[in-house]
Enzyme design. Sequence first.
Site, short mmCIF file in Angstrom:
data_model
loop_
_atom_site.label_atom_id
_atom_site.label_comp_id
_atom_site.label_asym_id
_atom_site.label_seq_id
_atom_site.Cartn_x
_atom_site.Cartn_y
_atom_site.Cartn_z
N HIS A 37 168.85 -80.98 2.27
CA HIS A 37 170.06 -81.22 1.49
C HIS A 37 169.79 -80.85 0.05
CE1 HIS A 37 167.66 -84.88 0.92
NE2 HIS A 37 168.22 -84.90 -0.30
N HIS A 120 167.91 -78.18 -5.78
CA HIS A 120 166.85 -77.66 -4.92
C HIS A 120 166.96 -78.28 -3.53
CE1 HIS A 120 165.30 -81.54 -6.26
NE2 HIS A 120 164.60 -81.55 -5.14
#
Length: 179
Positions: A37, A120
């Site tokens: 995620h 990220h």
Amino acid sequence: MIRLFTALEIPGEIAGRLTRLQRGIEGARWIEPSDFHITLRFIGDVPEDVANDVDEALQEISFDPFEIEVEGVGEFGGKKPHALWAGVRPSEPLTRLQARQESAMRRVGLKPETRNFTPHVTLARLKGIEPPEVYRFIEANNLFATPRFEVSRFVLFSARTSTGGGPYVPERTYPPEAE
């Protein structure tokens, strides 16, 4: 108490590409593809009534669908790397969505996030891995990139209160502004 965070989900095709990166560092704790995620806002451990306030505040956030892409790899921790990640190309819609969530969480009464937003996807947790090994991985994979994909919702996830936190449970999804 419940540990919460908001994030963007990673489509299956992109998760498959990220999974192919997960090799070459002995002893790394690779993240399960189902737990990939892009964190927008770590909320932390909150009582149930605050969780309800968080949900209500998140429902008020409007945004239009937008596209993002994953590119490059890096680490957090510097001389003592503790996480390996794939980066997300900066975009105005992504930054705006994250800022709206930060504002909403402050209105609920949560403390401001002290870390800069660095979008990220965490690939691995690193403990006791020598920096040269991590830097070789980064050098070998620094041109990594995925096709763009559409962000059509964000998710409120709950996590276990442990290092790594997974598996993550989607508690609520928030679609873009209604047409």
